[in-house]
Design a protein around this motif. Structure first.
Motif, short mmCIF file in Angstrom:
data_model
loop_
_atom_site.label_atom_id
_atom_site.label_comp_id
_atom_site.label_asym_id
_atom_site.label_seq_id
_atom_site.Cartn_x
_atom_site.Cartn_y
_atom_site.Cartn_z
N VAL A 1 -2.71 -5.13 -7.49
CA VAL A 1 -2.95 -4.57 -6.15
C VAL A 1 -4.42 -4.78 -5.77
CG1 VAL A 1 -2.86 -2.51 -4.71
CG2 VAL A 1 -1.17 -2.83 -6.53
N THR B 1 -7.37 -3.58 -4.05
CA THR B 1 -7.89 -2.32 -3.50
C THR B 1 -9.27 -2.49 -2.89
OG1 THR B 1 -8.84 -1.70 -5.65
CG2 THR B 1 -6.57 -1.00 -5.21
N HIS C 1 1.74 -1.39 -0.91
CA HIS C 1 1.53 -0.93 -2.28
C HIS C 1 1.13 0.55 -2.32
CE1 HIS C 1 0.76 -5.34 -2.46
NE2 HIS C 1 1.55 -5.23 -3.51
N VAL D 1 -0.64 3.29 -5.09
CA VAL D 1 -1.36 3.42 -6.36
C VAL D 1 -1.55 4.90 -6.68
CG1 VAL D 1 -3.47 2.94 -7.64
CG2 VAL D 1 -2.54 1.21 -6.08
N ALA E 1 1.33 1.73 -10.27
CA ALA E 1 1.35 1.08 -8.97
C ALA E 1 2.78 0.66 -8.63
CB ALA E 1 0.43 -0.13 -8.95
N ALA F 1 5.28 -1.50 -5.57
CA ALA F 1 5.43 -2.35 -4.40
C ALA F 1 6.55 -1.78 -3.52
CB ALA F 1 5.75 -3.78 -4.81
N TYR G 1 -2.07 0.93 -0.12
CA TYR G 1 -2.93 -0.24 0.09
C TYR G 1 -2.11 -1.36 0.71
CZ TYR G 1 -6.38 2.00 -2.94
OH TYR G 1 -7.30 2.89 -3.50
#
Length: 259
Positions: free
Chosen positions: A144, A146, A179, A181, A222, A224, A258
């Motif tokens: 991911v 960030t 995403h 997190v 994390a 998706a 994100y």
């Protein structure tokens, strides 16, 4: 166990049988229309009037409307629409010969999710990547990006001390970022169990495998979000609690979205 596809096959047979009724009988019984109406949910058009609906890859009429002799209109839609559009778990009960909407305890195995009496938790301390729950897939946090900062924040280093547990989450649609997190630091002296998943309508919670966080450790997970995920499907929930009944959970939590 019968699959839902058999229900829809039965639905098609019923529609076909009804459509074959003679015009004289239909006039006496009322007026039947197949596939003429659309579907709107929460003010959003899900199926245009006259369009078909895909059930298990088979296109079928989205709505059947029946106007009884008194003039009152009744509408019928495939059961699978409830699953797809309203996020309601749907199954078939062979024992009760019934469609089941929502959570059911039939054939359920009750497994305790806490470990009383000092019994050590057997949950892993690392997540299994690639697991899917609804529109969410667990992925490596390192995948991911960030660097541009979060597009949404539900928790930002929130410190919580609790015996009963702490729950957080939100609605995550891909238009706002693809995403999620989650970062949890265990500040206490006992292991913390981290449960994540999605809430569904009518009391169902679909969860990823539980992961434990040892004292002094930080866990980052994390996820998706699948393209096309709607608000009705996008409820993501995190539950944190001590792995041992009665112990205090002391955690610092961040939960962000994100791109």
């Amino acid at each position: 166990m019968k699959k839902l596809s058999s229900l829809f096959s039965g639905f098609l047979v019923l529609v076909l049988a009804m459509s074959l009724v003679g015009s004289a009988a239909a006039a006496a019984a009322g007026k039947l229309e197949i596939g003429a109406a659309g579907v709107v949910i929460l003010d959003k058009v899900k199926v245009e009037p006259g369009a078909e609906y895909a059930a298990d890859g088979t296109k079928i009429p989205a709505v059947v409307t029946y106007q009884d002799p008194s003039g009152k209109t009744h509408s019928y839609i495939p059961v699978e629409m409830l699953t797809d559009f309203l996020n309601i778990p749907t199954s078939w009960s062979e024992k009760r010969n019934s469609v089941v909407l929502g959570v059911t305890m039939e054939n359920a195995e009750l497994v305790p999710n806490i470990y009383p009496g000092g019994k050590k938790s057997t949950n892993p301390t690392k997540a299994t990547l690639g697991q899917k729950v609804g529109p969410f897939t667990e992925i490596a946090p390192s995948s991911v990006d960030t660097s541009g900062g979060p597009t949404g924040i539900d928790e930002d280093k929130t410190r919580v001390q609790t015996v009963t547990g702490f729950t957080t989450g939100g609605c995550y649609i891909p238009e706002n970022g693809k995403h999620i997190v989650l970062t949890v630091t265990n500040n206490g002296q006992t292991a913390i169990s981290c449960l994540v998943g999605r809430d569904r309508v009518l009391g169902s919670f679909e969860k990823f495998p539980t992961v434990d966080i040892e004292p002094g450790k930080t866990l980052t997970r994390a996820f998706a979000i699948a393209d096309g995920t709607t608000e009705e499907q996008a409820g993501f929930t995190c539950i944190l609690r001590s792995a041992n009944a009665g112990d205090t959970a002391d955690v610092t939590v961040s939960l962000m979205q994100y791109k």
